[in-house]
Design a protein around this motif. Structure first.
Motif, PDB file in Angstrom:
ATOM      1  N   ARG A 121       0.797  -1.218   0.000  1.00  0.00           N
ATOM      2  CA  ARG A 121       0.000   0.000   0.000  1.00  0.00           C
ATOM      3  C   ARG A 121       0.832   1.273   0.000  1.00  0.00           C
ATOM      4  NH1 ARG A 121      -5.572   0.038   1.089  1.00  0.00           N
ATOM      5  NH2 ARG A 121      -5.188   2.262   0.996  1.00  0.00           N
ATOM      6  N   LEU A 122       2.066   1.182   0.504  1.00  0.00           N
ATOM      7  CA  LEU A 122       2.848   2.414   0.641  1.00  0.00           C
ATOM      8  C   LEU A 122       4.075   2.409  -0.271  1.00  0.00           C
ATOM      9  CD1 LEU A 122       3.191   5.071   2.239  1.00  0.00           C
ATOM     10  CD2 LEU A 122       4.487   3.800   3.917  1.00  0.00           C
ATOM     11  N   VAL A 123       4.903   1.366  -0.154  1.00  0.00           N
ATOM     12  CA  VAL A 123       6.191   1.388  -0.857  1.00  0.00           C
ATOM     13  C   VAL A 123       6.008   1.201  -2.367  1.00  0.00           C
ATOM     14  CG1 VAL A 123       8.468   0.354  -1.013  1.00  0.00           C
ATOM     15  CG2 VAL A 123       7.347   0.524   1.193  1.00  0.00           C
ATOM     16  N   LEU A 124       5.282   0.149  -2.765  1.00  0.00           N
ATOM     17  CA  LEU A 124       5.157  -0.109  -4.203  1.00  0.00           C
ATOM     18  C   LEU A 124       4.445   1.019  -4.951  1.00  0.00           C
ATOM     19  CD1 LEU A 124       4.642  -3.959  -4.547  1.00  0.00           C
ATOM     20  CD2 LEU A 124       6.649  -2.596  -5.099  1.00  0.00           C
ATOM     21  N   PRO A 125       3.297   1.519  -4.445  1.00  0.00           N
ATOM     22  CA  PRO A 125       2.659   2.620  -5.183  1.00  0.00           C
ATOM     23  C   PRO A 125       3.574   3.833  -5.337  1.00  0.00           C
ATOM     24  CG  PRO A 125       1.171   1.768  -3.517  1.00  0.00           C
ATOM     25  CD  PRO A 125       2.483   1.098  -3.303  1.00  0.00           C
ATOM     26  N   GLN A 126       4.416   4.061  -4.329  1.00  0.00           N
ATOM     27  CA  GLN A 126       5.308   5.218  -4.417  1.00  0.00           C
ATOM     28  C   GLN A 126       6.506   4.958  -5.324  1.00  0.00           C
ATOM     29  OE1 GLN A 126       4.626   8.274  -3.288  1.00  0.00           O
ATOM     30  NE2 GLN A 126       2.683   7.256  -2.845  1.00  0.00           N
ATOM     31  N   SER A 127       6.843   3.675  -5.515  1.00  0.00           N
ATOM     32  CA  SER A 127       8.046   3.360  -6.297  1.00  0.00           C
ATOM     33  C   SER A 127       7.714   2.976  -7.727  1.00  0.00           C
ATOM     34  CB  SER A 127       8.807   2.194  -5.658  1.00  0.00           C
ATOM     35  OG  SER A 127       8.888   2.371  -4.282  1.00  0.00           O
ATOM     36  N   ILE A 128       6.412   2.912  -8.049  1.00  0.00           N
ATOM     37  CA  ILE A 128       6.019   2.318  -9.312  1.00  0.00           C
ATOM     38  C   ILE A 128       6.609   3.079 -10.506  1.00  0.00           C
ATOM     39  CG2 ILE A 128       3.807   3.508  -9.642  1.00  0.00           C
ATOM     40  CD1 ILE A 128       4.298  -0.212 -10.104  1.00  0.00           C
ATOM     41  N   ARG A 129       6.742   4.391 -10.380  1.00  0.00           N
ATOM     42  CA  ARG A 129       7.308   5.176 -11.494  1.00  0.00           C
ATOM     43  C   ARG A 129       8.724   4.714 -11.808  1.00  0.00           C
ATOM     44  NH1 ARG A 129       7.765  10.870  -9.781  1.00  0.00           N
ATOM     45  NH2 ARG A 129       8.666  11.063 -11.832  1.00  0.00           N
ATOM     46  N   PHE A 174      12.230   4.042 -29.328  1.00  0.00           N
ATOM     47  CA  PHE A 174      11.863   5.430 -29.094  1.00  0.00           C
ATOM     48  C   PHE A 174      10.428   5.511 -28.560  1.00  0.00           C
ATOM     49  CE2 PHE A 174      10.926   9.766 -30.691  1.00  0.00           C
ATOM     50  CZ  PHE A 174      11.976  10.411 -30.064  1.00  0.00           C
ATOM     51  N   ILE A 175       9.526   4.795 -29.224  1.00  0.00           N
ATOM     52  CA  ILE A 175       8.111   4.820 -28.821  1.00  0.00           C
ATOM     53  C   ILE A 175       7.931   4.231 -27.426  1.00  0.00           C
ATOM     54  CG2 ILE A 175       5.826   3.842 -29.316  1.00  0.00           C
ATOM     55  CD1 ILE A 175       6.638   3.995 -32.320  1.00  0.00           C
ATOM     56  N   ILE A 176       8.628   3.100 -27.167  1.00  0.00           N
ATOM     57  CA  ILE A 176       8.501   2.468 -25.853  1.00  0.00           C
ATOM     58  C   ILE A 176       8.932   3.425 -24.742  1.00  0.00           C
ATOM     59  CG2 ILE A 176       9.500   0.680 -24.366  1.00  0.00           C
ATOM     60  CD1 ILE A 176       9.576  -1.041 -26.990  1.00  0.00           C
ATOM     61  N   ASN A 177      10.061   4.102 -24.972  1.00  0.00           N
ATOM     62  CA  ASN A 177      10.532   5.037 -23.964  1.00  0.00           C
ATOM     63  C   ASN A 177       9.576   6.209 -23.791  1.00  0.00           C
ATOM     64  OD1 ASN A 177      13.068   4.170 -22.726  1.00  0.00           O
ATOM     65  ND2 ASN A 177      13.726   4.011 -24.837  1.00  0.00           N
ATOM     66  N   LEU A 178       9.015   6.662 -24.904  1.00  0.00           N
ATOM     67  CA  LEU A 178       8.061   7.762 -24.854  1.00  0.00           C
ATOM     68  C   LEU A 178       6.834   7.372 -24.035  1.00  0.00           C
ATOM     69  CD1 LEU A 178       8.690  10.378 -26.341  1.00  0.00           C
ATOM     70  CD2 LEU A 178       6.951   9.761 -28.020  1.00  0.00           C
ATOM     71  N   VAL A 179       6.336   6.159 -24.298  1.00  0.00           N
ATOM     72  CA  VAL A 179       5.167   5.673 -23.559  1.00  0.00           C
ATOM     73  C   VAL A 179       5.495   5.596 -22.073  1.00  0.00           C
ATOM     74  CG1 VAL A 179       3.704   3.651 -23.142  1.00  0.00           C
ATOM     75  CG2 VAL A 179       4.159   4.395 -25.476  1.00  0.00           C
ATOM     76  N   SER A 180       6.691   5.076 -21.764  1.00  0.00           N
ATOM     77  CA  SER A 180       7.076   4.942 -20.362  1.00  0.00           C
ATOM     78  C   SER A 180       7.159   6.307 -19.684  1.00  0.00           C
ATOM     79  CB  SER A 180       8.402   4.200 -20.273  1.00  0.00           C
ATOM     80  OG  SER A 180       9.272   4.841 -19.384  1.00  0.00           O
ATOM     81  N   ILE A 181       7.755   7.268 -20.404  1.00  0.00           N
ATOM     82  CA  ILE A 181       7.876   8.603 -19.812  1.00  0.00           C
ATOM     83  C   ILE A 181       6.494   9.204 -19.571  1.00  0.00           C
ATOM     84  CG2 ILE A 181       8.617  10.972 -20.252  1.00  0.00           C
ATOM     85  CD1 ILE A 181      11.005   9.711 -21.791  1.00  0.00           C
ATOM     86  N   SER A 182       5.598   9.055 -20.568  1.00  0.00           N
ATOM     87  CA  SER A 182       4.290   9.682 -20.387  1.00  0.00           C
ATOM     88  C   SER A 182       3.474   8.958 -19.321  1.00  0.00           C
ATOM     89  CB  SER A 182       3.523   9.748 -21.701  1.00  0.00           C
ATOM     90  OG  SER A 182       3.601   8.521 -22.357  1.00  0.00           O
ATOM     91  N   LEU A 183       3.644   7.634 -19.215  1.00  0.00           N
ATOM     92  CA  LEU A 183       2.974   6.886 -18.143  1.00  0.00           C
ATOM     93  C   LEU A 183       3.403   7.400 -16.785  1.00  0.00           C
ATOM     94  CD1 LEU A 183       2.946   3.052 -18.901  1.00  0.00           C
ATOM     95  CD2 LEU A 183       1.026   4.548 -18.416  1.00  0.00           C
ATOM     96  N   THR A 184       4.709   7.510 -16.591  1.00  0.00           N
ATOM     97  CA  THR A 184       5.202   7.929 -15.285  1.00  0.00           C
ATOM     98  C   THR A 184       4.839   9.380 -15.034  1.00  0.00           C
ATOM     99  OG1 THR A 184       7.328   8.438 -16.260  1.00  0.00           O
ATOM    100  CG2 THR A 184       7.099   6.297 -15.232  1.00  0.00           C
ATOM    101  N   PHE A 185       4.834  10.180 -16.079  1.00  0.00           N
ATOM    102  CA  PHE A 185       4.461  11.581 -15.927  1.00  0.00           C
ATOM    103  C   PHE A 185       3.009  11.683 -15.489  1.00  0.00           C
ATOM    104  CE2 PHE A 185       3.111  15.745 -17.504  1.00  0.00           C
ATOM    105  CZ  PHE A 185       4.071  16.528 -16.901  1.00  0.00           C
TER     106      PHE A 185
END
Lengths: 247, 278
Positions: free
Chosen positions: B181-189, B260-271
């Protein structure tokens, strides 16, 4: 009536002895203040009372009885549920205010939305934070001021309905107004909860506590009703400490 | 004197920065320029054709194959890596056990990828009779990226605020609840970005899959036990056998664009997550 009782209790970090042969009884539904110079073992003493000591690598020996039962023979989770603690530095979870307050109740199986909301609002009212944040329960708790964060942490500790509340210098980083808020709240809580507060501030101990204990080098030097302790300390070292700070 | 050394230092930093930027853009532009001609919808959406095979047609099975390999290796490696990191940071009480685990992980990170391929071949393909297949190649890639993910996830967990952990334990919650509930949700990015980076690394690797599952031609895999085409291996064959320079540049371009696309998706997901938790 005693809620907590220490019997020849010792605490260690590694080989270093922090608390040496302590015997003490803590009265139910009263405020007990622990005073003493830095490094005298006040915080370690507090951490021992709800078994948080072992999380920071400490070790205990001897007995602490909680309502007559040895806390080291009970599951540590149960002890911590019934004896809550608030640390010196407020550490709200990086969630909304509301979610900070429902974090523990959800763990204890409360799923009903309206019940959760009731708990959150009730505890916010107790900690005197409700009027300041009632329209912003969804706001991140990290955006609150230091004093508000500390009151939120106290509210959070109360959400599991503990019987005892331990506070480790809760006001050391706060200004006068926030300190007054917290002291007022603690006075109001005293009827329903047993409170043990570690403080550096002798005025604070004198203002809010019913009993005061003076610790020095890991030992309990003197323990008495607050009024008597401050007006006529029996032990020379207690007197010197109280006067030294006054002077 | 001080001034001269500071000028020299600044120039050195500028030079290094420019060198990194220029070489990266040079590679990208060079491949874009040479691969652009090959890039048609037909190239992306059809099977390889012609004699020798690959001199005409497209690379669809290789694109799908590479994506599947990435998926399998990421799922396998991240489950192992996150569990290992959780164990080391939150549960392991013995210092000796912890350093042993670190030594093993470092050794794994140091194994050359072709050796991993050989291991996958003897262990999975031959001994476990899994055959040269999507699953053998995916798992071999998973072993390759496991240390990459593990190190990053462990670092994320180590940096997690201890006062928050203590506050959670102080409410009487268990380690498991605190983690979920605390560590994983905060570390997911951080975890998602580590896994994505590792996925890109796996997608670009040819050595581990040569022996374990990649083939010159296979249709889009129907099951985990089918052999598979992959972009880096296809690129290697096209260039190595001198089949078609134009198609190899096209393949390289597709590979780079996918990463390139995979990294873009990852960045926008985490953003997006960052915005949501604000």
């Amino acid at each position: 009536m005693n809620v907590l009782q220490l019997k020849s209790f010792y605490a260690y970090y590694g080989e270093k002895k922090i608390i040496n042969d302590m015997d003490m009884k803590i009265e139910k539904n009263k405020i007990t203040a622990i005073i003493g110079p830095s490094g005298c073992g006040k915080s370690t003493f507090l951490l021992s009372l709800n078994r948080m000591l072992e999380e920071s690598g400490g070790r205990a020996a001897g007995n602490i009885l909680f309502n007559g039962k040895d806390i080291y023979s009970m599951p540590k989770e149960e002890i911590r549920k019934r004896i809550g603690i608030v640390f010196q530095k407020p550490a709200p979870f990086p969630f909304s205010i509301y979610k900070n307050l429902t974090y523990a109740p959800v763990y204890y199986g409360i799923r009903d939305k309206s019940r959760l909301r009731e708990i959150a609002i009730d505890k916010l009212k107790i900690s005197g934070l409700y009027d300041e944040v009632k329209d912003e329960l969804g706001m991140s708790a990290l955006k609150l001021s230091g004093g508000q964060q500390q009151r939120l942490c106290i509210a959070r500790a109360l959400t599991v309905e503990p019987e005892v509340l331990l506070l480790d210098e809760p006001c050391s980083a706060l200004d006068v107004k926030n300190t007054a808020n917290i002291e007022k709240m603690l006075r109001n809580l005293a009827g329903d909860y047993t409170i043990v507060i570690v403080t550096h501030n002798l005025y604070q101990a004198k203002r809010i506590s019913d009993y005061t204990a003076f610790m020095l080098d890991g030992e309990l030097i003197e323990y008495d009703e607050t009024a008597r302790m401050f007006s006529s300390p029996q032990n020379r070292r207690t007197r010197e400490y109280i006067e030294g700070i006054y002077g | 004197m001080k001034k001269i050394s500071s000028i020299f230092f600044n120039a050195w930093i500028l030079f290094s920065g420019l060198l990194a930027l220029l070489s990266a853009s040079f590679i990208f532009i060079y491949i874009l320029k040479n691969g652009f001609k090959a890039m048609t919808w037909e190239f992306i959406l059809s099977n390889p054709a012609g004699i020798p095979l690959g001199s005409e047609g497209g690379i669809l099975p290789a694109i799908i194959g590479s994506l599947l390999l990435m998926l399998i290796s990421c799922v396998f490696a991240s489950i192992l890596a996150i569990s290992t990191a959780v164990y080391i940071v939150f549960y392991c009480k013995s210092k000796r056990m912890e350093s042993l685990a670190h030594v093993v992980i470092q050794c794994m990170a140091g194994v050359p990828s072709i050796i991993l391929g050989l291991f996958g071949y003897t262990f999975m393909v031959a001994n476990l009779k899994m055959g040269r297949s999507l699953i053998s190649a995916g798992l071999t890639l998973g072993i390759m990226i496991f240390p990459f993910i593990q190190v990053r996830v462990e670092k994320t967990f180590r940096e997690f605020s201890s006062s928050m952990l203590l506050s959670s334990y102080a409410l009487g919650t268990t380690k498991l609840y605190t983690l979920l509930r605390l560590v994983l949700p905060q570390s997911i990015r951080d975890i998602v970005s580590a896994v994505t980076l590792a996925g890109g690394f796996a997608m670009g690797a040819a050595a581990p899959i040569i022996l374990t599952g990649a083939v010159i031609f296979a249709p889009i895999p129907k099951s985990l036990s089918s052999p598979v085409m992959a972009l880096p291996f296809h690129l290697y064959i096209l260039t190595g056998e001198g089949i078609s320079i134009e198609k190899s540049y096209g393949t390289a371009l597709v590979l780079i664009l996918l990463l390139f696309i995979i990294n873009l998706v990852s960045i926008s997901l985490t953003f997006w997550r960052k915005e949501a938790t604000k």
